[in-house]
Design an enzyme around this catalytic site. Structure first.
Site, short mmCIF file in Angstrom:
data_model
loop_
_atom_site.label_atom_id
_atom_site.label_comp_id
_atom_site.label_asym_id
_atom_site.label_seq_id
_atom_site.Cartn_x
_atom_site.Cartn_y
_atom_site.Cartn_z
N PHE A 177 0.81 -1.14 -0.05
CA PHE A 177 0.01 -0.13 0.23
C PHE A 177 1.02 1.07 0.06
CE2 PHE A 177 -2.74 3.20 2.07
CZ PHE A 177 -3.79 3.19 1.13
N ASP A 220 2.14 -5.23 8.25
CA ASP A 220 1.26 -4.25 8.29
C ASP A 220 -0.14 -5.20 7.91
OD1 ASP A 220 -0.95 -2.80 7.60
OD2 ASP A 220 0.27 -1.47 6.14
N TYR A 253 -10.03 0.56 11.24
CA TYR A 253 -11.43 0.81 10.62
C TYR A 253 -11.79 -0.26 9.34
CZ TYR A 253 -7.89 3.38 7.76
OH TYR A 253 -6.93 3.72 6.88
N LYS A 254 -11.18 -1.16 9.43
CA LYS A 254 -11.21 -2.27 8.05
C LYS A 254 -12.07 -3.23 8.82
CE LYS A 254 -7.51 -0.77 5.43
NZ LYS A 254 -8.16 -0.38 4.23
N ARG A 260 -13.06 -4.81 -6.33
CA ARG A 260 -12.53 -5.40 -5.02
C ARG A 260 -13.81 -5.63 -4.19
NH1 ARG A 260 -8.30 -2.68 -0.89
NH2 ARG A 260 -10.26 -1.78 -0.32
#
Lengths: 409, 409
Positions: B123, B195, B220-221, B369
């Site tokens: 990312f 990560d 938050y995922k 996705r």
């Protein structure tokens, strides 16, 4: 003193602003310089953020509810309170992270100068981060009291990259002259970085007018944004094109959604964005800031000085005979928005005061601190604080050194 | 496919967990890997934080309501989801800030090694911060695909300070073997930094058992802590005494309330604290994490693989004839908790899908996705997504390239 308080309160044209806060009844809250109370606008705003924007809007709220732009939008709102034109102030992260960014970026803007100058009485995080940035950039830190700064800069200023100060001493409440110190820094070719934690929302500020280079501040003291509310960072527009930040997170990228391989900073203050901001806390701060809507900060300052001046007079009459010594300057121009009294039993008195409904705080070892937010404080509140403190001082039936220290900032 | 979905859902012993989330009716939400939906426990918890703890408890809530300890307490709760024993995980700040801390601290733990190795497909923020830390510490960054990492380390590993990877490719959903890569790093004497943004809460993790050195991740995922929820940082206990963090904020001090002149790091993971944490966002995350109470992550993983496997079968039957190409591995052990389909009109299809109630997202230029959080997703949801996507693909009456990109992570 009661009549004087009543008369001053009767003349207070800002008294209605108290309704913008949800203060507990029967509490005199003089710790808004540590944590501001709950603004009345926050609960409904946060309900909307959670129950509508998040629950229903889901991922789409990053655009539809304006989450993405919030750090810049709320930054501009804070900017209005510190005298910054739009596009120079950002909100997010903690004051410590913003300070690290500001100190490091300032040093990068003056790469040939080996000194970072700060106040030996500065709040600890400011000193720790100054030390950290100095180590990182092979600079030396010099500790110079604000009063000695002009002379120091006249002598050694050509070696100084940045001076990092607060306009208000967080312990004594003394106010320093931002204009004089900023000019002294500039005369030496150094940058001026101000920590406005104890000033933003408490008195009129004019960072643009004074030519301040960088500033930081927290959202949870006089801005009443809630516990740990996001901090702010101001960088004067003239530095934007050359501004290099130490934490190039993806949200500060010129085209964050391209997910490019390498970092290209966004134009303007947006390049100081780091990671995804804590939206719940950030939008609570935004709602809190509506408590300043239509408020003339000059009038707020006048009321603040009236409150602290009255409290100093109360202290002279009621408290100095009992061993309390005011350490906040009596001269209005040298006074922030707090009054500090020295007493050997400061910790015990702060705890005992809270038990009788007056919330102040203390700074080790012997300072009792009374923060005054003129948006919701009355002269009667100040008198209540002084008389209850007098009662405690007279009876001396408190624990002089209770065991539990509270968190402080 | 309908019967198959119905049968799989009938056998789903975790189906009741969906009631732990307040999902809008008639929406199939497959973007929980960008922003998790609202957990049912959050609104009441946040009401209490705002209306009682803040409004009534005021400054005293730092102690009385446990705000001060929250970064450590919530950290331990996250720790349980990633296989970390208590006292090694902290929450606060953004993933970017935590990554900066982790990368810099890792480099400091291996001061004689000049290389930082990361995934060219990582990312963006991970890559930008790796570059920034490398510049700061005069290291070189090498980009090595996860599959090539063991060979690279066998050849050049003695020069590598830290390898920084994600177990799940955020675009393709491919899952890499953390055990193999961690061991390869250790065999070379390097540190392993993971990560876990796309793994924490999605599959069982065992950072302690694998001997992972450092890890970060967002709240938050799959943890559903709300927009911009605080991130987490894990540092294995064996590194605590020598851990040096780049941002020594006052809350990480051994005695923060002494307001000492110089920084002495706290013992344990508390030294990684920086500034005052955003309490509203942090306690929303804490409430959100109760959605995992009593959940066996191995069973959650089994359900997740059932959902993504079923979706891949749906795609084979319904979508590959229309030009969609699955890029997520069909082999369960190589699949995270998402399925990605390649299609030239990915952006237009994601927008059109949202309009018919299926929320997925896209990654430029051509990846659609579908994130799968098994806490609230059913096989029927997956079939709905596949059939609506087939309908769009068949009709081709969508805008193939709508103008507005949404924020992504």
């Amino acid at each position: 003193m009661h009549e004087q308080a009543a008369r001053l309160d009767a003349d207070d044209t800002l008294a209605d602003l108290r309704a913008r806060f949800l203060l507990p009844p029967d509490v005199v809250y003089l710790d808004g310089n540590s944590l501001g109370p709950l603004p009345a606008a926050v609960p409904a705003a946060l309900d909307d953020v959670v129950r509508r924007q998040w629950a229903t809007g889901l991922i789409g709220s990053w655009n539809a509810a304006g989450w993405w732009e919030a750090p810049l939008r709320v930054g501009d709102t804070v900017g209005r309170l510190i005298g910054a034109a739009p596009g120079q102030t950002i909100t997010g992260d903690s004051t410590s992270v913003q300070l690290f960014t500001a100190l490091d970026a300032a040093a990068a803007l003056r790469p040939d100068r080996p000194l970072l100058v700060t106040d030996p009485g500065h709040f600890p995080t400011d000193r720790y981060l100054a030390d950290a940035v100095a180590r990182r950039r092979d600079l030396a830190v010099r500790h110079v009291r604000p009063g000695d700064l002009p002379d120091f800069l006249a002598a050694e200023g050509d070696r100084v990259a940045v001076v990092s100060y607060s306009p208000v001493d967080y312990r004594t409440g003394e106010l320093y002259d931002m204009r004089t110190l900023t000019r002294a820094a500039h005369d030496a070719g150094a940058l001026a970085l101000w920590d406005l934690c104890h000033a933003a929302g408490a008195l009129p500020l004019d960072v643009d007018g004074l030519g301040v280079d960088l500033a930081v501040g927290c959202g949870y003291k006089f801005l009443s944004g809630g516990p740990g509310a996001p901090a702010f960072l101001y960088v004067a527009r003239r530095h934007h094109t050359t501004l290099e930040t130490p934490l190039p997170g993806w949200t500060g990228h010129a085209d964050p959604f391209a997910l490019a391989d390498s970092y290209t900073p966004a134009p303007g203050i947006a390049r100081a964005r780091i990671g995804t901001p804590p939206i719940l806390s950030l939008l609570a701060l935004e709602a809190a800031l509506t408590a300043f809507d239509g408020v003339d900060l000059a009038r707020l300052r006048t009321k603040s000085l009236s409150l602290t001046g009255f409290f100093l007079r109360c202290a002279d009459a009621l408290l100095t005979p009992l061993g309390f010594t005011p350490v906040t300057p009596a001269e209005p121009g040298r006074r922030g928005s707090q009054v500090t009294l020295r007493h050997a039993h400061a910790r015990g008195l702060a705890v005992a005061l809270a038990e009788v409904g007056v919330i102040a705080d203390m700074r080790a070892p012997d300072l009792l601190r009374f923060g005054v937010n003129a948006l919701y404080t009355s002269h009667r509140d100040m008198l209540t604080a002084a008389t209850r403190l007098r009662d405690l001082g007279e009876k001396a039936d408190y624990d002089p050194a209770p065991p539990t220290p509270g968190p402080v900032t």
